[in-house]
Design an enzyme around this catalytic site. Sequence first.
Site, mmCIF file in Angstrom:
data_model
loop_
_atom_site.group_PDB
_atom_site.id
_atom_site.type_symbol
_atom_site.label_atom_id
_atom_site.label_comp_id
_atom_site.label_asym_id
_atom_site.label_seq_id
_atom_site.Cartn_x
_atom_site.Cartn_y
_atom_site.Cartn_z
ATOM 1 N N LEU A 1 0.831 -1.201 0.000
ATOM 2 C CA LEU A 1 0.000 0.000 0.000
ATOM 3 C C LEU A 1 0.865 1.251 0.000
ATOM 4 O O LEU A 1 1.795 1.370 0.801
ATOM 5 C CB LEU A 1 -0.895 0.025 1.242
ATOM 6 C CG LEU A 1 -1.916 -1.092 1.405
ATOM 7 C CD1 LEU A 1 -2.311 -1.225 2.866
ATOM 8 C CD2 LEU A 1 -3.143 -0.823 0.564
ATOM 9 N N ASP A 2 0.552 2.163 -0.892
ATOM 10 C CA ASP A 2 1.136 3.489 -0.794
ATOM 11 C C ASP A 2 0.540 4.176 0.437
ATOM 12 O O ASP A 2 -0.600 3.890 0.813
ATOM 13 C CB ASP A 2 0.815 4.285 -2.064
ATOM 14 C CG ASP A 2 1.417 5.675 -2.044
ATOM 15 O OD1 ASP A 2 2.536 5.830 -1.549
ATOM 16 O OD2 ASP A 2 0.745 6.602 -2.528
ATOM 17 N N LYS A 3 1.292 5.064 1.078
ATOM 18 C CA LYS A 3 0.768 5.733 2.284
ATOM 19 C C LYS A 3 -0.081 6.941 1.918
ATOM 20 O O LYS A 3 -1.287 6.977 2.241
ATOM 21 C CB LYS A 3 1.910 6.166 3.203
ATOM 22 C CG LYS A 3 1.414 6.907 4.455
ATOM 23 C CD LYS A 3 2.562 7.426 5.290
ATOM 24 C CE LYS A 3 3.238 8.633 4.670
ATOM 25 N NZ LYS A 3 2.387 9.856 4.666
ATOM 26 N N LYS B 1 10.141 1.365 -4.738
ATOM 27 C CA LYS B 1 8.856 0.667 -4.566
ATOM 28 C C LYS B 1 8.786 -0.531 -5.511
ATOM 29 O O LYS B 1 8.290 -1.599 -5.142
ATOM 30 C CB LYS B 1 7.695 1.621 -4.818
ATOM 31 C CG LYS B 1 7.567 2.729 -3.782
ATOM 32 C CD LYS B 1 6.351 3.599 -4.040
ATOM 33 C CE LYS B 1 6.231 4.705 -2.984
ATOM 34 N NZ LYS B 1 5.030 5.545 -3.188
ATOM 35 N N THR C 1 -3.656 6.894 0.200
ATOM 36 C CA THR C 1 -4.253 5.554 0.299
ATOM 37 C C THR C 1 -4.580 5.247 1.754
ATOM 38 O O THR C 1 -5.750 5.118 2.118
ATOM 39 C CB THR C 1 -3.300 4.493 -0.278
ATOM 40 O OG1 THR C 1 -3.008 4.817 -1.642
ATOM 41 C CG2 THR C 1 -3.933 3.119 -0.214
#
Length: 647
Positions: free
Chosen positions: A314-316, A498, A319
């Site tokens: 998950l991107d922070k 990432k 999101t």
Amino acid sequence: MDEVRTRWQWRQWRWSVPLVSGLLIAASLASARVPGAGLASDLLMVAAAVVAGAGIVRQAARALTARVVGIDLLVSVAAIGAVIIGEHWEAAAVTFLFAVGHALESATLTRTRSALAELVAVAPDVAVVLRDGEQVEVHAAAVAAGETVLVKNGAQVPVDGVVLSGNGALDEAAITGESMPVEKAEGDRVFAGTVSHGGFLQVRATGVGADTTLARIIHRVEEAQDAKARTAAFMDRFSAWYTPGIIASALVLGLATGDVVLALTLLVIGCPGALVISIPVAVVAGIGRGARDGILIKGGEFLETSARIDAVALDKTGTLTEGRPHLTDVVVLDPARDRDDVLGWAARAEAGSEHPLARPIIEAARAAGLDVTGLPDSTEPVPGRGIVATVDGHRVVVGNLALLRAQDVAVADVETTLDSLAAAGRTPMAVAVDGVLAGVVAVADRVRPDAEQMVRDLHAVGVRRVVMLTGDTRQVAEAVAAQVGVDEVRAGLLPEDKLAAVRDLQSRGHVVAMVGDGVNDAPALATADIGVAMGVAGTGVAIETADIALMADDLAKLPQSVRLARRTVAVMRQNIAIALATVAALLAGVLFGGVTMAVGMLVHEVSVLVVIANAMRLLRRPAATRSTGAGGDAAAYEMERTVGARA
């Protein structure tokens, strides 16, 4: 003209062939009881076989011209052979039951495609446009980009656009799956196909016709429902050798025993009708259920892959968090001042700043009723440190410790406060007025209220690792992780980092879903087994490129999509098991005696009905989805997983 239209509609009705064939069979059986009517009875039975079998023979011939040996060929050979040897009842029964099966398959696929039909139905036909100051009603496709469209109470929004003026509530269920009306005001986005439940809006059209979000959704669902899953592709390969094998076996059996009826019966019994429909009906039902809930799945292959997801990255920002900083703390350090003083001076100084962190401070001051109108007398941004401003003749410093020291402000009382706020994942800024420390303000990107529940739900549906990937600092990332409960944090990442993180998870044997905004996360999204774009209503590129597109900006949709994929694959496995068990039992019955051609076809059609009914369960929203507790999700997942494993 009406008579021609009526005849055309009758020919197009899926049940017309089985109905006529069934009536002829009934007439044949009735006439058989009349003395001397044996020939008429036989002719009626042959007519029933011809009516029901003509379409099957045509399909078999078309398949042969394309060098495809399919199930239709088995039925055609068996029916023609039965007529030749005088087994008229068997020929009629085989073709009639197979025609009924085709009609059932057609009806079921139509039913499971209902989500697409509903989307097409909500596409608006007309629009009310302001042209030369007058309201003009035109076809929705005739609206030009940039025109002003009027949306009144009860009307459908005909275009994608931005609200110019007015207020209203729109039902966006067709786009996002959101059941509650959404309030709209100036500057908000609206989507074609949504329905006004009150108010009056003037909307500037930004997307019309095929460029609307609704049109893109319809296009995506059409493509997805036609795309083959891996299991479906395997079934095609299976049929390619299975059908010739059954024909060869029947030929050998007939030559060895001299029993033509037995050979023909083997041909009919070997038709895996339920096996043919088992995968497509489940895929279409699963994708249709997802579309209704605002979850667009690119195709059957991605549905199957999603069922195996056991790691989610998950991107922070945007999101797990809202993506917009908010004021979190105001700490007063000067006994002569209060909270409003500290916040007011900070906001007045930041009024001349273009820094992103200025906005939440100014908004918080306005919300507190403080006067922040006007600009500072002078503004001096200090990159990487803060800002120095002159406000009503007072020198105000807002920034970090290095800026305070450079401006000769005593910092003995502030260092501990700044460190503690930073450790909590916030961005602190000291505020000094005329060289005296007044206090500290802190801002942070607020964690979404449903983020923690989403992580729990992902674990509940079988995801073993939930990993946060962020370019933010370790302190901020750890603070957010502590609130939401992720299993692993990787901070300070560039886009290529990432990508490396996703590859690392895959190298450890995980099936990885990456959730991000599709911009700086693009490499990781493309590399992950499943790329998920969230909150993409109105974003054409994300709808077209994401493996799964979640229309609403709703974290609950993520575990819901995994749960749906697992349910769909469980149903596929159950259907395959039912179909194979039926074929195996019937073949054994033929070889060891006791199963006739008609009885075998009847059992086949019953198995088709069972497979269809099993797949139709996917169209219902499970009770666990409607509940709020993660326990219900876990129970539902465990039930589907257990049943699927048994199958």
